[in-house]
Structures are given as structure tokens and as C-alpha cells.
Design a protein around this motif. Structure first.
Motif, short mmCIF file in Angstrom:
data_model
loop_
_atom_site.label_atom_id
_atom_site.label_comp_id
_atom_site.label_asym_id
_atom_site.label_seq_id
_atom_site.Cartn_x
_atom_site.Cartn_y
_atom_site.Cartn_z
N ILE A 229 0.87 -1.18 0.00
CA ILE A 229 0.00 0.00 0.00
C ILE A 229 0.90 1.22 0.00
O ILE A 229 1.44 1.62 1.04
N ASP A 230 1.07 1.82 -1.19
CA ASP A 230 2.01 2.93 -1.34
C ASP A 230 1.28 4.24 -1.62
O ASP A 230 0.05 4.32 -1.53
N ALA A 231 2.05 5.27 -1.94
CA ALA A 231 1.48 6.61 -2.15
C ALA A 231 0.44 6.61 -3.27
O ALA A 231 -0.57 7.32 -3.18
N GLU A 232 0.67 5.82 -4.31
CA GLU A 232 -0.28 5.76 -5.42
C GLU A 232 -1.63 5.23 -4.96
O GLU A 232 -2.68 5.72 -5.41
N VAL A 233 -1.62 4.27 -4.07
CA VAL A 233 -2.87 3.72 -3.54
C VAL A 233 -3.59 4.79 -2.71
O VAL A 233 -4.80 4.99 -2.84
N PHE A 234 -2.84 5.48 -1.86
CA PHE A 234 -3.47 6.53 -1.04
C PHE A 234 -4.02 7.66 -1.92
O PHE A 234 -5.08 8.21 -1.63
N ASP A 235 -3.32 7.99 -3.00
CA ASP A 235 -3.82 9.01 -3.92
C ASP A 235 -5.15 8.61 -4.54
O ASP A 235 -6.01 9.46 -4.79
N ALA A 236 -5.32 7.31 -4.76
CA ALA A 236 -6.54 6.81 -5.41
C ALA A 236 -7.70 6.65 -4.43
O ALA A 236 -8.84 6.44 -4.86
N ALA A 237 -7.42 6.73 -3.14
CA ALA A 237 -8.43 6.42 -2.12
C ALA A 237 -8.90 7.69 -1.42
O ALA A 237 -8.52 7.98 -0.28
N ALA A 238 -9.73 8.44 -2.08
CA ALA A 238 -10.12 9.76 -1.59
C ALA A 238 -10.87 9.73 -0.26
O ALA A 238 -10.80 10.66 0.53
N GLN A 239 -11.61 8.64 -0.01
CA GLN A 239 -12.42 8.56 1.22
C GLN A 239 -11.75 7.76 2.34
O GLN A 239 -12.29 7.66 3.44
N LEU A 240 -10.60 7.22 2.07
CA LEU A 240 -9.97 6.28 3.01
C LEU A 240 -9.59 6.97 4.31
O LEU A 240 -8.96 8.02 4.31
N LYS A 241 -9.96 6.32 5.42
CA LYS A 241 -9.66 6.86 6.74
C LYS A 241 -8.72 5.97 7.54
O LYS A 241 -8.00 6.45 8.42
N ILE A 242 -8.74 4.67 7.27
CA ILE A 242 -7.94 3.74 8.06
C ILE A 242 -7.53 2.53 7.23
O ILE A 242 -8.32 2.03 6.43
N VAL A 243 -6.28 2.09 7.44
CA VAL A 243 -5.78 0.83 6.87
C VAL A 243 -5.32 -0.03 8.03
O VAL A 243 -4.59 0.44 8.91
N VAL A 244 -5.74 -1.28 8.04
CA VAL A 244 -5.26 -2.21 9.06
C VAL A 244 -4.54 -3.36 8.37
O VAL A 244 -5.09 -4.02 7.48
N ARG A 245 -3.31 -3.55 8.78
CA ARG A 245 -2.52 -4.69 8.32
C ARG A 245 -2.83 -5.86 9.24
O ARG A 245 -2.58 -5.79 10.45
N ALA A 246 -3.42 -6.91 8.73
CA ALA A 246 -3.78 -8.07 9.53
C ALA A 246 -2.51 -8.88 9.78
O ALA A 246 -2.17 -9.80 9.05
N GLY A 247 -1.80 -8.51 10.82
CA GLY A 247 -0.53 -9.12 11.16
C GLY A 247 0.30 -8.13 11.96
O GLY A 247 -0.14 -7.01 12.22
N ALA A 248 1.49 -8.53 12.32
CA ALA A 248 2.33 -7.67 13.16
C ALA A 248 3.15 -6.69 12.34
O ALA A 248 3.19 -5.49 12.62
N GLY A 249 3.84 -7.18 11.30
CA GLY A 249 4.69 -6.31 10.49
C GLY A 249 3.85 -5.40 9.60
O GLY A 249 2.78 -5.78 9.15
N TYR A 250 4.36 -4.20 9.34
CA TYR A 250 3.61 -3.27 8.51
C TYR A 250 4.52 -2.51 7.55
O TYR A 250 4.18 -1.42 7.06
N ASP A 251 5.68 -3.08 7.23
CA ASP A 251 6.60 -2.41 6.32
C ASP A 251 6.13 -2.45 4.87
O ASP A 251 6.76 -1.85 3.99
#
Length: 306
Positions: A60-82
Motif C-alpha cells: 500500500i504505497d502513495a499511489e494507492v493513497f492518492d486513489a483512495a479519496a475517502q480512506l480513513k484507516i488501513v489495518v494490516r492483519a498481522g504484526a509487520g507493517y513495512d
């Protein structure tokens, strides 16, 4: 109605998906699925109108965030989030969370399973050794490290740990021996199990000088992140020291070079730490609950970006 996108190249188990949908439905939210997608554009299209996103190892990079105008939260189902660009998330006012502890037991059981496999010579029919009485060092005493310590004690192992951010008193309270540095951990243990995240400080930190401190017959096991290993230096050391073994569930970039150390190297084909039905379900449902908690009450307990 809030919309949650479950975007997973490696899908959750069906029972986990149903659990996520159930949590969302009780809050009055809609869940949409994007599973086994093969093109990034599919992800970019899918995020365009969602309020929340649950992912596994998906990038989930900058391009994804640019495309997600309404996005408020991302949850990584797991411990690592790199796999998530935290800087881009913050710039877009998106909260990023992980689900710490949900996969911990699965990873810890894998560590001990791999170690039994290793000390029994990969089940090649020849006599091996036992884990009982061996010294295992745990580098980073978080959720996974603590589970490894608990299970290792059940094998009768002598358990040591070092964590720059965990007080020695906390480690000792669990009946685990705290040491003062990672150098001491490597110097004194027969086995070192890595549980450090991939950060600017830890990337490439498991290098020639550090691993060379291990005693004869040492085993290095990595179920953390590939990036923490300095692969060229570890390869050089294994060339020089025929007694060392390297075991991992993360296929190295230089896998072909490591494979020449027959009997001293093993990697699973894919990352296996969290690949259990229980971990899959736990992490997915935890992610859904955290989204509901954030959207309903503003709870940011597991936020990893600022």
C-alpha cells in the motif's frame, strides 16, 4: 454506510472472511472483497470509494493513497507493517494499524518446528541432537519472542533474550534470562531466533561480525524480516565456517547461493509464520474490530503512524 475493502492477494480463509463480515454487519458496515488480484490497477480501482482497508502483505504505497479519496484507516492483519507507506498515509490523514499478537503463537510454533527439523538433520535418517539443554537467544522480546520463550522452556531449553526497548525486569519476570546486548546474546547461545522488525536501525544488522560471535555449531533462525539479514556477509561467513546453520521462512534474495550449503540451510518456499487457520482468523477479525473501534469511537490504540 461505511465501506470496508478486504484487499488480499493471498486471501483469508473463508471462515475469517465470514467473521470479518459479521463484525462489519453488526456495525452497519459493508464489506467488499478484492481477492487474488493480479494487477495494481485492480487495487487502485477498488479503493476509490472505501472508508477502510484490510490487507495482509499487500503493498500500500502513495499511489494507492492518492486513489483512495475517502480512506480513513488501513489495518494490516498481522504484526509487520513495512508493506505500508506510513509517510504517505500520514500525508493523506489516514490512520494505519497492525494487529499485534494475533499471529504470535503461529510464528512461535513454526520456530520450534523448524528447530526440531534442523537438529534432526532435516529428517535425513541420520542421528541428530536434541533441543533440551540448549541455549536459545531471542532477539526482540515482543509478542512472538515471548511465545517462543514459553514454548522453548517446554522443550527444556535455557532461554535468553535481549530487547533494546523491553526492560530486563520484564524479561526476567517471565523466567527468561535477560542479557545486556545483542552481542552477548550471540556469544552465549547455541541458537539465536530473530524477531526484530525491519527498521532503518535493524536492516542489514545481522551481519558477518555479529553472527561470527556464535559458538561452534550455532543455528541462526529468522522468521522476522528478510531485510534484517546482510545476505552477502552471511554467505561469506557460511563459506568460512562449515559449522553454522541458517534457517528461515523467508526466501533470501540470494537463495541459489545459500542452497549450496546443503545440510546447513533451509528456507520454506513462502513466508509461513502466520500461515495457520487460527492466526488467519484471529488477525482478520481483530482488524475488523479495530476498524469499527476507530470509526465509531476514534480508538487509535494500535496506530503505527503519527
Amino acid at each position: 454506510m461505511a465501506k470496508i475493502l478486504l484487499a488480499t492477494e493471498k486471501p483469508f480463509a473463508p471462515v475469517a472472511v465470514e467473521g470479518i463480515k459479521d463484525v462489519a454487519a453488526k456495525a452497519g458496515y459493508e464489506v467488499v472483497l478484492l481477492e487474488k488480484y493480479t494487477e495494481k490497477q485492480q487495487l487502485l480501482d477498488a479503493v476509490s470509494d472505501v472508508d477502510a482497508l484490510i490487507v495482509r502483505s499487500d503493498k500500500i504505497d502513495a499511489e494507492v493513497f492518492d486513489a483512495a479519496a475517502q480512506l480513513k484507516i488501513v489495518v494490516r492483519a498481522g504484526a509487520g507493517y513495512d508493506n505500508i507507506d506510513l509517510t504517505a498515509a500520514t500525508a493523506h490523514n489516514v490512520v494505519v494499524m497492525n494487529t499485534p499478537g494475533q499471529n504470535a503463537n503461529a510464528v512461535a510454533e513454526l520456530v520450534l518446528g523448524l528447530l526440531v527439523f534442523t537438529v534432526r538433520n532435516f529428517y535425513n535418517g541420520k542421528a541428530g541432537t536434541e533441543l533440551k539443554g540448549k541455549k536459545i537467544g531471542i532477539l526482540a522480546y515482543g509478542n512472538v519472542g515471548r511465545h517462543v520463550a514459553q514454548i522453548a522452556k517446554g522443550f527444556g531449553m535455557d532461554v535468553y533474550a535481549y530487547d533494546a526497548f523491553c526492560p530486563a525486569s520484564v524479561i526476567e519476570a517471565d523466567g527468561t534470562k535477560a542479557v545486556e546486548s545483542q552481542d552477548v546474546l550471540f556469544e552465549n547461545c547455541d541458537i539465536v531466533s530473530l524477531h526484530i522488525p525491519a527498521t532503518p536501525e535493524t536492516k542489514q544488522s545481522i551481519n558477518y561480525a555479529l553472527v561470527n560471535k556464535m559458538k561452534k555449531g550455532g543455528i541462526l533462525i529468522n522468521t522476522a524480516r528478510k531485510e534484517v539479514i546482510n545476505e552477502p556477509e552471511l554467505l561469506k561467513l557460511m563459506e568460512e565456517r562449515s559449522d553454522l546453520k541458517y534457517i528461515t521462512d523467508i526466501l533470501p534474495d540470494a537463495a541459489a547461493d545459500f542452497e549450496k550449503f546443503e545440510g546447513r540451510y533451509f528456507s520454506t518456499p513462502k513466508k509461513m509464520g502466520a500461515q495457520t487457520a487460527e492466526a488467519n482468523i484471529n488477525a482478520g477479525i481483530a482488524a475488523a474490530n479495530q476498524i469499527v473501534g476507530f470509526l465509531e469511537d476514534g480508538c487509535t490504540k494500535f496506530q503505527v503512524n503519527k
